[in-house]
Write an enzyme that holds these catalytic residues in place. Structure first.
Site, PDB file in Angstrom:
ATOM      1  N   CYS A   1       9.767  58.923 -37.133  1.00  0.00           N
ATOM      2  CA  CYS A   1      11.000  58.680 -36.373  1.00  0.00           C
ATOM      3  C   CYS A   1      12.233  58.975 -37.227  1.00  0.00           C
ATOM      4  O   CYS A   1      12.521  58.239 -38.174  1.00  0.00           O
ATOM      5  CB  CYS A   1      10.983  57.229 -35.887  1.00  0.00           C
ATOM      6  SG  CYS A   1      12.531  56.631 -35.197  1.00  0.00           S
TER       7      CYS A   1
ATOM      8  N   CYS B   1      14.807  56.232 -37.352  1.00  0.00           N
ATOM      9  CA  CYS B   1      14.293  55.112 -38.156  1.00  0.00           C
ATOM     10  C   CYS B   1      14.617  55.317 -39.631  1.00  0.00           C
ATOM     11  O   CYS B   1      14.935  54.352 -40.343  1.00  0.00           O
ATOM     12  CB  CYS B   1      12.780  54.969 -37.985  1.00  0.00           C
ATOM     13  SG  CYS B   1      12.273  54.504 -36.311  1.00  0.00           S
TER      14      CYS B   1
END
Length: 115
Positions: free
Chosen positions: A31, A34
């Site tokens: 991600c 993230c």
């Protein structure tokens, strides 16, 4: 000493029993947002060492992520005395995060039967 721990389904009960604020970053290796959030999360952990900060890899801890109803990442969740009190699915700046933590830490908790 690390300021950010790793939370797993195995040690969740211990985390839920601890008083005070626990900030959890639900994330995954693949991600991109993230990774951006990780830098802010680390900075916030250094700015507020009195709180516990933990990360949950949703790919490795899917049961734990499901238990908290995580449907998108990155998601930050704040627990107060083991109970969820706030969550946000977005990249949040460290300053914005610590300001929110300061508000939560000084807020008067609502009694369980008073809702």
């Amino acid at each position: 000493m690390d300021t950010i721990g790793t939370l797993t389904d195995h040690d969740l009960a211990d985390a839920l029993e601890r008083p005070g604020l626990t900030v959890i970053d639900f994330w995954a290796q693949w991600c991109g947002p993230c990774r951006a959030m990780a830098l802010q999360f680390e900075r916030a952990a250094r700015m507020r060492p009195q709180h516990r900060f933990a990360k949950v890899n949703v790919d490795q801890e899917s049961v734990l992520a499901a238990r908290f109803g995580i449907s998108s990442i990155p998601t930050l969740m704040v627990l107060r005395d083991g109970a969820p009190v706030a969550a946000e699915s977005a990249v949040i700046g460290a300053t914005q995060l610590v300001e929110a933590l300061d508000r939560i830490a000084t807020a008067t908790p609502v009694a369980a039967g008073a809702r």
